[in-house]
Design an enzyme around this catalytic site. Structure first.
Site, PDB file in Angstrom:
ATOM      1  N   ASN A  69      16.230  56.595   1.890  1.00 53.38           N
ATOM      2  CA  ASN A  69      17.264  57.538   2.330  1.00 53.38           C
ATOM      3  C   ASN A  69      18.009  58.042   1.105  1.00 53.38           C
ATOM      4  O   ASN A  69      17.692  57.666  -0.020  1.00 53.38           O
ATOM      5  CB  ASN A  69      18.201  56.891   3.360  1.00 53.38           C
ATOM      6  CG  ASN A  69      18.918  55.684   2.777  1.00 53.38           C
ATOM      7  OD1 ASN A  69      19.705  55.811   1.849  1.00 53.38           O
ATOM      8  ND2 ASN A  69      18.616  54.502   3.307  1.00 53.38           N
TER       9      ASN A  69
ATOM     10  N   LYS B  35      -3.515  52.427  -1.855  1.00 42.58           N
ATOM     11  CA  LYS B  35      -2.991  53.763  -1.536  1.00 42.58           C
ATOM     12  C   LYS B  35      -3.832  54.424  -0.440  1.00 42.58           C
ATOM     13  O   LYS B  35      -5.062  54.471  -0.560  1.00 42.58           O
ATOM     14  CB  LYS B  35      -3.018  54.621  -2.801  1.00 42.58           C
ATOM     15  CG  LYS B  35      -2.452  55.993  -2.600  1.00 42.58           C
ATOM     16  CD  LYS B  35      -2.564  56.820  -3.856  1.00 42.58           C
ATOM     17  CE  LYS B  35      -2.199  58.261  -3.552  1.00 42.58           C
ATOM     18  NZ  LYS B  35      -2.586  59.166  -4.613  1.00 42.58           N
TER      19      LYS B  35
END
Ligand code: PMT
Length: 405
Positions: free
Chosen positions: A212, A291
């Protein structure tokens, strides 16, 4: 030379204002009220008042030049910076205020002001037009945002004949401001304050995360304010680019679960807990070991709830003061009051993160403090440093009330 470490040491900076002669009275009154006074003068001030006067009054040598070494082998600006319980600059000229705001270190006083961790109080004195000038006021705001406090000049007729706001405050006002500021440096002495700050990062795979916009500025400002009140500060910080305030013990974490564990490990030993962090409420159920490759298909990420750190520890808070923050986008006060009750808090500071200048990333904030007894205290938009100072003062009052019960 006398160094009395049992009583507070005030480093008195005297700069080249016509009011420099009044610093002698300030020095004398500070000594009468039980302080050790060590005077540092700017070169300009020595043209108005002799350093010998201050040396005779205070019983301590006066330093002017960065290379002055009253005690051979000791670097005076570092020694004075460390020895100071408070730095008072009275009178302060527009030029000195500008140099302090810019962080210049071109003489003893400005060098010492950069090197000290003691609170700095400034009593300006100058022509009213200079005091009102936007450049001077901008420097004042810059310094205030860094925690420097000002003793406002008073109204009157100046030496030049002009009338207005610019006269050095009177001696009792200055001495009282020094005493009040010193008292504040002690009101959390011996109190351990635990603070969470910044965001948490919830990994998706080794390169991606859910995060955030919290920068950590609000939490770090709270840590700085608690330190300024004499607290022992433990700062549990999510990832930020900020330098922690000197004197804090920092525990660095990445995820909400790590923050939870760190808080649990520290909570029992604290007297005050302030949860400023923007903790991710959810995390990916599964962290991919490698990934994830890009494909043409959509991707559904399943999230699971994180523990509510604040609510968990507040259930067993005992005599502790527990303070939360609420980041809201609508019905801010109503939601904050609900969080206060549900999480068993003593105080919650709510910010509307949609309001310009408020909430994430910016240097300012508008907080409303909501107390468990129903009181609501809206604060104006101000620097996060000032918000933090208000919050810490509220905590000091709550602690005092609790101790009296
Ligand atoms: O870091 P900055 O860029 O300076 O921004 C400051 C800020 C906006 C992050 C700060 O002022 C602020 O509002 N912090 C609280 C953010 C938040 O998570 O609010 P919330 O309403 O979602 O949570 C309420 C309280 O519970 C908070 O004290 C939070 O730390 C705590 N909480 C929330 C979730 C969770 N899982 N555990 C918690 O402890």
């Amino acid at each position: 030379m006398c160094y009395n470490l049992a009583v507070p040491t005030i480093v008195l900076g005297v700069t080249g204002s016509v009011a420099a002669y009044r610093a002698a009275d300030v020095a004398r009154e500070l000594m009468r009220s039980g302080h050790v006074v060590r005077v540092v003068m700017t070169r300009a001030a020595t043209r108005l008042v002799s350093p010998d006067l201050f040396a005779a009054l205070t019983g301590n040598p006066v330093v002017v030049d960065v290379f002055d070494e009253p005690v051979p082998g000791q670097i005076a600006h570092i020694r004075l910076a460390q020895e100071a319980d408070l730095v008072l600059i009275a009178p302060a000229t527009a030029h000195t205020i500008a140099r302090l705001a810019l962080g210049l270190a071109d003489d003893m006083l400005t060098t010492l002001a950069l090197a000290t961790r003691a609170p700095i109080l400034i009593a300006p004195a100058m022509n009213p037009a200079m005091w009102a000038h936007p450049a001077v006021q901008a420097h004042v705001r810059t310094l205030q945002a860094r925690g420097v406090e000002f003793i406002d000049p008073t109204y009157g007729v100046m030496a030049c004949g002009d009338e207005g706001w610019g006269k050095l405050a009177d001696t009792p006002t200055i001495v009282q401001a020094v005493q009040q500021r010193l008292a504040r440096t002690k009101d959390l002495q011996g109190v351990r304050v635990l603070i969470t700050a910044g965001p948490t990062y919830e990994p998706i795979d080794p390169v991606r995360f859910i995060g955030n916009r919290s920068s950590g500025k609000m939490g770090y400002a709270v840590a700085e304010a608690a330190l300024a009140h004499g607290a022992e500060v433990v700062l549990i910080s999510g990832p930020t680019a900020l330098q922690p305030p000197a004197g804090t013990r920092v525990v660095r974490v990445q995820t909400a679960q790590q923050m939870h564990e760190a808080v649990l490990a520290e909570f029992d030993a604290c007297e005050v807990f302030i949860a400023t962090a923007a903790v991710a409420d959810y995390r990916p159920e599964r962290v991919l070991p490698t990934k994830r490759k890009r494909t043409q298909q959509g991707w559904t990420l399943r999230l699971v709830p994180n523990p509510d750190i604040l609510a968990t520890v507040a259930q067993r808070k005992g005599e502790r003061i527990v303070v939360g923050f609420a980041a809201e986008t609508d019905k801010a006060l109503q939601h904050a009051q609900q969080k206060l009750r549900q999480k068993n808090l003593d105080l919650i500071a709510v910010n509307d993160v949609l309001e310009p200048g408020s909430g994430f990333e910016v240097d300012t904030n508008r907080l409303t403090l909501v107390y468990a007894d129903g009181r609501v205290e809206p604060l104006p938009l101000m620097s996060k440093r000032e918000c933090a100072e208000h919050l810490i003062r509220a905590v000091v009052h709550l602690l005092q009330e609790k101790r009296q019960q």
